[in-house]
Scaffold this motif. Structure first.
Motif, PDB file in Angstrom:
ATOM      1  N   ARG A  10       0.826  -1.202   0.000  1.00  0.00           N
ATOM      2  CA  ARG A  10       0.000   0.000   0.000  1.00  0.00           C
ATOM      3  C   ARG A  10       0.860   1.251   0.000  1.00  0.00           C
ATOM      4  O   ARG A  10       0.547   2.255  -0.625  1.00  0.00           O
ATOM      5  CB  ARG A  10      -0.935   0.000   1.208  1.00  0.00           C
ATOM      6  N   ASP A 142      -9.983   5.352 -11.790  1.00  0.00           N
ATOM      7  CA  ASP A 142     -10.278   6.677 -11.272  1.00  0.00           C
ATOM      8  C   ASP A 142     -10.224   7.750 -12.355  1.00  0.00           C
ATOM      9  O   ASP A 142     -10.078   8.928 -12.063  1.00  0.00           O
ATOM     10  CB  ASP A 142      -9.289   7.026 -10.154  1.00  0.00           C
ATOM     11  N   ASP A 171     -14.738   7.823  -2.161  1.00  0.00           N
ATOM     12  CA  ASP A 171     -14.199   7.200  -0.951  1.00  0.00           C
ATOM     13  C   ASP A 171     -12.915   7.854  -0.466  1.00  0.00           C
ATOM     14  O   ASP A 171     -12.450   7.575   0.633  1.00  0.00           O
ATOM     15  CB  ASP A 171     -13.927   5.712  -1.202  1.00  0.00           C
ATOM     16  N   ALA A 172     -12.297   8.693  -1.285  1.00  0.00           N
ATOM     17  CA  ALA A 172     -11.040   9.334  -0.903  1.00  0.00           C
ATOM     18  C   ALA A 172     -11.064  10.780  -1.371  1.00  0.00           C
ATOM     19  O   ALA A 172     -11.850  11.168  -2.232  1.00  0.00           O
ATOM     20  CB  ALA A 172      -9.853   8.595  -1.516  1.00  0.00           C
ATOM     21  N   ASP A 173     -10.188  11.562  -0.760  1.00  0.00           N
ATOM     22  CA  ASP A 173     -10.076  12.985  -1.094  1.00  0.00           C
ATOM     23  C   ASP A 173      -8.596  13.321  -1.024  1.00  0.00           C
ATOM     24  O   ASP A 173      -7.965  13.140   0.009  1.00  0.00           O
ATOM     25  CB  ASP A 173     -10.881  13.805  -0.086  1.00  0.00           C
ATOM     26  N   VAL A 190      -4.034  12.825   1.702  1.00  0.00           N
ATOM     27  CA  VAL A 190      -5.143  11.974   1.283  1.00  0.00           C
ATOM     28  C   VAL A 190      -5.975  11.579   2.490  1.00  0.00           C
ATOM     29  O   VAL A 190      -5.442  11.126   3.507  1.00  0.00           O
ATOM     30  CB  VAL A 190      -4.636  10.698   0.576  1.00  0.00           C
ATOM     31  N   THR A 191      -7.281  11.760   2.387  1.00  0.00           N
ATOM     32  CA  THR A 191      -8.210  11.278   3.402  1.00  0.00           C
ATOM     33  C   THR A 191      -8.921  10.061   2.845  1.00  0.00           C
ATOM     34  O   THR A 191      -9.539  10.116   1.781  1.00  0.00           O
ATOM     35  CB  THR A 191      -9.238  12.354   3.776  1.00  0.00           C
ATOM     36  N   ASP A 192      -8.809   8.955   3.569  1.00  0.00           N
ATOM     37  CA  ASP A 192      -9.373   7.684   3.103  1.00  0.00           C
ATOM     38  C   ASP A 192     -10.040   7.014   4.296  1.00  0.00           C
ATOM     39  O   ASP A 192      -9.378   6.399   5.126  1.00  0.00           O
ATOM     40  CB  ASP A 192      -8.264   6.819   2.511  1.00  0.00           C
ATOM     41  N   SER A 196      -5.925   9.492   7.642  1.00  0.00           N
ATOM     42  CA  SER A 196      -5.382  10.596   6.840  1.00  0.00           C
ATOM     43  C   SER A 196      -3.934  10.271   6.530  1.00  0.00           C
ATOM     44  O   SER A 196      -3.163   9.927   7.431  1.00  0.00           O
ATOM     45  CB  SER A 196      -5.468  11.913   7.612  1.00  0.00           C
TER      46      SER A 196
END
Length: 344
Positions: A10, A142, A171-173, A190-192, A196
């Motif tokens: 990941r 994406d 789902d993510a930003d 990234v917020t997931d 964060s």
């Protein structure tokens, strides 16, 4: 809740996927200011057109209760790559060179013939994805992400375009800082879900010299002396010093990998639409990868273990110094049934 990186894979993915979150065409410029799409297209091209890529980044994953940090080094040249993750007083390395793909962790090592596809030993192998030409193309799903140009500014002294990316599924930003001078990535936030993730790119270079030995596994942990591939069961059995099990299914190929600590043979079959791998190894392997859910079963008179690791069912046992494992994307019952069909 303790944040997790989801393993070294990941972390490596974070470094490469962010450049592909909005791989869209038709980018426009308004009043001399590039659109968010244009910025990301330039970033994607910066890496995808490179003959080599070298990246070093600090990664922090956090939530309301805790945080974890790691340093990630990524290098790729041609069709070879290497990723090193240093986190929690442990170092994880993975790579692929002209011969093998390999993994080295604190308590486990593994290697595969580089053209192996899918799950060969209960560990997913992504093939040749980590190359410069593919550096920015890990996330085609994406392609319909929404992109917003936020501002032009600097947080560390480097002039940057700042853009916000939200994938179609929401789902993510992600907020990305991209250097205005050469389109390299500087920072990603990234917020997931609850986590964060912040990626600070300390170094991001393209078209630099990378020595070929960079992509070799550490010799003190994973010494590989030969890799041989066979197209028939009889051929691999003839060239293996111990008896191999055989599955009554369509034989694909087999790879025999010789290391200083033993021999590792992976046979690949096709059965009822499933890809099945039968592993025979005299090396020290951990097929359960620390899984908390291991079931004791009996396979053809052998005391065996069945478990699921990363969505892959594995059944394994040891006899006469050889560990046998059956690996399949499916249920543990499916893996047990296949294991009991082995002709040994």
């Amino acid at each position: 809740m303790r944040p997790t990186f989801g393993g070294w894979r990941r972390l490596a993915l974070l470094l490469v996927v962010l450049t592909a979150l909005a791989a869209v065409a038709g980018a426009a410029t308004t009043n001399g200011q590039p659109s968010g799409q244009a910025v990301l297209n330039d970033t994607r091209d910066h890496y995808a057109n490179a003959e080599s890529v070298v990246v070093t980044a600090n990664v922090t994953v956090s939530n309301e209760s805790a945080n974890r940090t790691a340093t990630v080094e990524f290098a790729a040249a041609g069709n070879e790559s290497r990723t090193v993750v240093a986190a929690d007083n442990a170092t994880y390395r993975t790579g692929v060179n002209e011969t093998v793909a390999w993994y080295v962790g604190p308590n486990r090592t593994a290697a595969w013939e580089r053209d192996a596809v899918g799950h060969t030993t209960g560990v997913e192998y992504a093939g040749n994805a980590s190359t410069p030409n593919d550096f920015a193309n890990w996330s085609a799903a994406d392609a319909n992400a929404s992109v917003e140009y936020l501002r032009r500014g600097s947080d560390d002294g480097t002039d940057a375009h700042v853009v916000r990316v939200v994938p179609e599924d929401g789902d993510a930003d992600a907020t990305l800082w991209v250097a205005t001078s050469d389109a390299r990535l500087l920072r990603a936030e990234v917020t997931d879900g609850e986590n964060s993730t912040v990626v600070d790119y300390r170094e991001s270079q393209v078209n630099v010299s990378v020595h070929g030995s960079t992509f070799d596994p550490p010799g003190d942990r994973l010494s590989i002396t030969s890799v041989d591939r066979y197209d028939t069961f009889d051929a691999v059995q003839t060239n293996t010093s111990f008896d191999l099990p055989r599955l009554d299914a369509e034989f694909g190929n087999a790879t025999a990998l010789t290391r200083a600590d033993g021999t590792h043979v992976a046979q690949r079959y096709r059965d009822d639409g499933d890809d099945v791998t039968v592993v025979s190894t005299t090396t020290d392997r951990e097929f359960d990868r620390g899984s908390a859910n291991v079931t004791n079963v009996t396979v053809n008179g052998h005391d065996a273990n069945a478990t699921t690791v990363d969505g892959v069912a594995v059944v394994y046992w040891e006899a006469d110094g050889v560990t046998t494992a059956v690996v399949v994307e499916g249920s543990e019952d499916r893996a047990i049934d296949l294991a009991r069909r082995l002709d040994h």
